[in-house]
Design a protein around this motif. Structure first.
Motif, mmCIF file in Angstrom:
data_model
loop_
_atom_site.group_PDB
_atom_site.id
_atom_site.type_symbol
_atom_site.label_atom_id
_atom_site.label_comp_id
_atom_site.label_asym_id
_atom_site.label_seq_id
_atom_site.Cartn_x
_atom_site.Cartn_y
_atom_site.Cartn_z
ATOM 1 N N PHE A 122 0.896 -1.300 0.064
ATOM 2 C CA PHE A 122 0.102 0.022 0.100
ATOM 3 C C PHE A 122 0.788 1.168 0.086
ATOM 4 O O PHE A 122 0.684 2.098 -0.746
ATOM 5 N N LEU A 123 1.794 1.216 0.733
ATOM 6 C CA LEU A 123 2.772 2.553 1.179
ATOM 7 C C LEU A 123 3.631 2.613 -0.077
ATOM 8 O O LEU A 123 3.773 3.710 -0.835
ATOM 9 N N ILE A 124 4.102 1.745 -0.837
ATOM 10 C CA ILE A 124 4.667 1.864 -2.137
ATOM 11 C C ILE A 124 3.778 2.178 -3.240
ATOM 12 O O ILE A 124 4.169 3.187 -4.150
ATOM 13 N N SER A 125 2.537 1.950 -3.237
ATOM 14 C CA SER A 125 1.558 2.434 -4.244
ATOM 15 C C SER A 125 1.212 3.726 -4.074
ATOM 16 O O SER A 125 1.205 4.622 -4.818
ATOM 17 N N ALA A 126 1.335 4.214 -2.799
ATOM 18 C CA ALA A 126 1.030 5.323 -2.343
ATOM 19 C C ALA A 126 2.309 6.454 -2.950
ATOM 20 O O ALA A 126 2.082 7.498 -3.663
ATOM 21 N N ARG A 127 3.509 5.774 -2.931
ATOM 22 C CA ARG A 127 4.798 6.498 -3.549
ATOM 23 C C ARG A 127 4.772 6.757 -4.773
ATOM 24 O O ARG A 127 5.029 7.809 -5.466
ATOM 25 N N LYS A 128 4.147 5.566 -5.302
ATOM 26 C CA LYS A 128 3.956 5.532 -7.091
ATOM 27 C C LYS A 128 2.699 6.653 -7.299
ATOM 28 O O LYS A 128 2.911 7.184 -8.129
ATOM 29 N N LEU A 129 1.761 6.700 -6.702
ATOM 30 C CA LEU A 129 0.763 7.611 -6.919
ATOM 31 C C LEU A 129 1.492 9.021 -6.819
ATOM 32 O O LEU A 129 1.111 10.001 -7.537
ATOM 33 N N GLN A 130 2.306 9.179 -5.753
ATOM 34 C CA GLN A 130 2.908 10.484 -5.724
ATOM 35 C C GLN A 130 3.425 11.100 -6.830
ATOM 36 O O GLN A 130 3.452 12.028 -7.404
ATOM 37 N N SER A 131 4.510 10.090 -7.556
ATOM 38 C CA SER A 131 5.226 10.420 -8.349
ATOM 39 C C SER A 131 4.231 10.700 -9.864
ATOM 40 O O SER A 131 4.699 11.387 -10.688
ATOM 41 N N LEU A 132 3.309 9.666 -10.039
ATOM 42 C CA LEU A 132 2.365 9.934 -11.105
ATOM 43 C C LEU A 132 1.718 11.334 -11.043
ATOM 44 O O LEU A 132 1.644 11.991 -12.090
ATOM 45 N N THR A 133 1.193 11.711 -9.783
ATOM 46 C CA THR A 133 0.446 13.003 -9.672
ATOM 47 C C THR A 133 1.344 14.107 -10.067
ATOM 48 O O THR A 133 1.000 14.980 -10.594
ATOM 49 N N LEU A 134 2.610 14.018 -9.509
ATOM 50 C CA LEU A 134 3.701 14.898 -9.860
ATOM 51 C C LEU A 134 3.876 15.137 -11.360
ATOM 52 O O LEU A 134 3.658 16.049 -11.851
ATOM 53 N N ARG A 135 3.936 14.026 -11.983
ATOM 54 C CA ARG A 135 4.033 14.201 -13.481
ATOM 55 C C ARG A 135 2.978 14.765 -14.166
ATOM 56 O O ARG A 135 2.991 15.722 -15.045
ATOM 57 N N ILE A 136 1.552 14.188 -13.736
ATOM 58 C CA ILE A 136 0.374 15.001 -14.224
ATOM 59 C C ILE A 136 0.454 16.399 -14.001
ATOM 60 O O ILE A 136 0.410 17.362 -14.890
ATOM 61 N N ASN A 137 0.918 16.962 -12.676
ATOM 62 C CA ASN A 137 0.912 18.152 -12.338
ATOM 63 C C ASN A 137 1.649 19.043 -13.355
ATOM 64 O O ASN A 137 1.545 20.001 -13.850
ATOM 65 N N ILE A 138 2.869 18.218 -13.677
ATOM 66 C CA ILE A 138 3.987 19.212 -14.616
ATOM 67 C C ILE A 138 3.490 18.938 -16.105
ATOM 68 O O ILE A 138 3.519 20.105 -16.747
ATOM 69 N N LEU A 139 2.782 17.790 -16.574
ATOM 70 C CA LEU A 139 2.201 17.594 -17.998
ATOM 71 C C LEU A 139 1.273 18.678 -18.168
ATOM 72 O O LEU A 139 0.912 19.121 -19.246
ATOM 73 N N THR A 140 0.581 19.170 -17.043
ATOM 74 C CA THR A 140 -0.877 19.879 -17.307
ATOM 75 C C THR A 140 -0.298 21.483 -17.298
ATOM 76 O O THR A 140 -1.207 22.235 -17.549
ATOM 77 N N GLN A 141 0.891 21.624 -17.311
ATOM 78 C CA GLN A 141 1.484 23.233 -17.230
ATOM 79 C C GLN A 141 1.338 23.519 -18.763
ATOM 80 O O GLN A 141 1.485 22.610 -19.648
ATOM 81 N N LYS A 142 1.051 24.966 -18.587
ATOM 82 C CA LYS A 142 0.318 25.376 -20.065
ATOM 83 C C LYS A 142 1.300 25.380 -21.446
ATOM 84 O O LYS A 142 1.125 25.114 -22.381
ATOM 85 N N ASN A 143 2.817 25.334 -20.971
ATOM 86 C CA ASN A 143 3.690 25.736 -21.918
ATOM 87 C C ASN A 143 5.020 25.125 -21.459
ATOM 88 O O ASN A 143 5.477 24.580 -20.187
ATOM 89 N N ILE A 144 5.827 25.052 -22.548
ATOM 90 C CA ILE A 144 7.601 24.353 -22.169
ATOM 91 C C ILE A 144 8.097 24.854 -20.984
ATOM 92 O O ILE A 144 8.611 24.372 -19.967
ATOM 93 N N ARG A 145 7.879 26.042 -21.059
ATOM 94 C CA ARG A 145 8.680 27.034 -19.833
ATOM 95 C C ARG A 145 8.089 26.537 -18.545
ATOM 96 O O ARG A 145 8.922 26.267 -17.741
ATOM 97 N N LYS A 146 6.927 26.359 -18.321
ATOM 98 C CA LYS A 146 6.333 26.198 -16.931
ATOM 99 C C LYS A 146 6.496 24.756 -16.700
ATOM 100 O O LYS A 146 6.916 24.409 -15.577
#
Lengths: 218, 218
Positions: free
Chosen positions: B126-150
């Motif tokens: 469960f905790l390893i999954s939570a860690r994986k969720l953190q990193s996926l959420t982080l990436r989504i957070n980055i991928l949804t930034q409007k442009n390359i600079r952001k």
DNA sequence: CATTTTCTGTGATAATTGCAACAAAAGAGA
DNA sequence: TCTCTTTTGTTGCAATTATCACAGAAAATG
């Protein structure tokens, strides 16, 4: 896996006892209210009981980016999210909702009075996390598509496959929300939908879609 | 949470016994070998023991999009991924690696001979999954930034905050891989890095970066 | 039911991004 | 060491995408 809740396979009587054992609290929120901001390091695992909410983050310029929608039986909270500095995270209730908060420490440390249902709850939590991982991986998969057309088609085909027996399918979100999900400009997405219709690849009307030349129905 | 493995808090003797109990198998892969393709509905939870691998998906046109990197103690497998139809998923070993396969059914159904470490393992999962969720959420957070600079700045600031004591920080991946992670064209990303340097926002040389005018060091 | 708000749909224009192509530098492997 | 491969760094140009602006339809609200 879709009908799964954290209390699956746990009897109603046991549930009541677990409330104390796990240090659980319930709280209701009105539509539009802020359920949580991800800056307080208050570590608890949150579970949506009823209603839904949206997690989005706002940058310095006021740009709002959609992160995820939380539905009943979904887990959320900072345990599952590494917030980026300088961004503000808000989980806002889309409708009236009720949330269960489970103290983080009670989850990670084994229950002192060896509660028999502890492991069942963790098991459920693991499977709910796995479900969440699936949906995040899906979205990353879609977000990494090279252009709007591919993002759209990837999502639409995924949605179509959820109801394989009917030709048409209807989105459960507005086109505006779909644009947010795909992280593209709504007007640009509309232009692409129009192009796909003109090229006879899809038919659509509002939120209703159909693939025209689908080799899927042979 | 970072030093966590599925066998955390489980003694070496217990581990050995658990191999049978959970129906675990280990397998070694050479660099470049395909560890898994996500089409076989073979449901097992996989754990990377040593080495690393990359999950990417290939569309009909041969376009390759990077999904995730798997490092030691990470979990992976179809339980965590809903593959999109028409796309091919390949998990390829980036270096020699060893993988642990745990039978899915042994995880979700309670152990018949009430193995005392079952719940500890699920807890770790469960905790390893939570860690994986953190990193996926982080990436989504980055991928949804409007442009390359952001996207770039969001990632760089995240990386900088991982080592808050040093002015410089060095990426653990190539700039080519970073472009894949941000899901942008490498040349466009380089152009943006150049612009950020000219505007005196960052300094960089290869994979080494520094924020110039950072209000963080007051 | 009337009013307000949100959603769908469209187009012109500007800005951003991807693509192709190339060269030097660095790194891996024999 | 020498060769081969990958990485870094850089362009001009084409293609894609975002922004802005507007209007009617639909939905929500009191």
């Amino acid at each position: 896996m879709n009908g799964l809740s954290i209390f699956s396979s746990i009897s109603a009587e046991s549930r009541a006892r677990m409330y104390d054992c796990f240090g659980m609290t319930r709280k209701k929120f009105k539509k539009g209210q802020t359920v949580l901001t991800y800056c307080n390091s208050f570590k608890s695992v949150c579970v949506m009981i009823t209603g839904s909410a949206t997690l989005s983050c706002i940058d310095e310029d006021g740009n709002n980016s959609f992160l995820e929608k939380i539905y009943p039986n979904d887990v959320f909270g900072e345990l599952f999210c590494l917030p980026l500095a300088k961004l503000e995270y808000v989980l806002c209730a889309d409708e009236d909702c009720e949330v269960l908060f489970i103290d983080y420490n009670h989850i990670i440390t084994p229950c002192s009075n060896t509660c028999e249902h502890h492991s069942r709850l963790i098991n459920n939590l693991f499977l709910i996390s796995a479900r969440k991982l699936q949906s995040l991986t899906l979205r990353i998969n879609i977000l990494t598509q090279k252009n709007i057309r591919k993002k759209l088609l990837a999502y639409l085909e995924f949605r179509r496959n959820l109801s394989p027996d009917s030709r048409d399918f209807t989105l459960d979100m507005s086109l505006t929300d779909l644009a947010d999900y795909l992280s593209v400009d709504r007007a640009s997405m509309m232009r692409e939908i129009k192009a796909l219709k003109e090229e006879q690849i899809i038919w659509s009307e509002g939120r209703k879609f159909r693939f025209i030349n689908n080799d899927f129905y042979i």
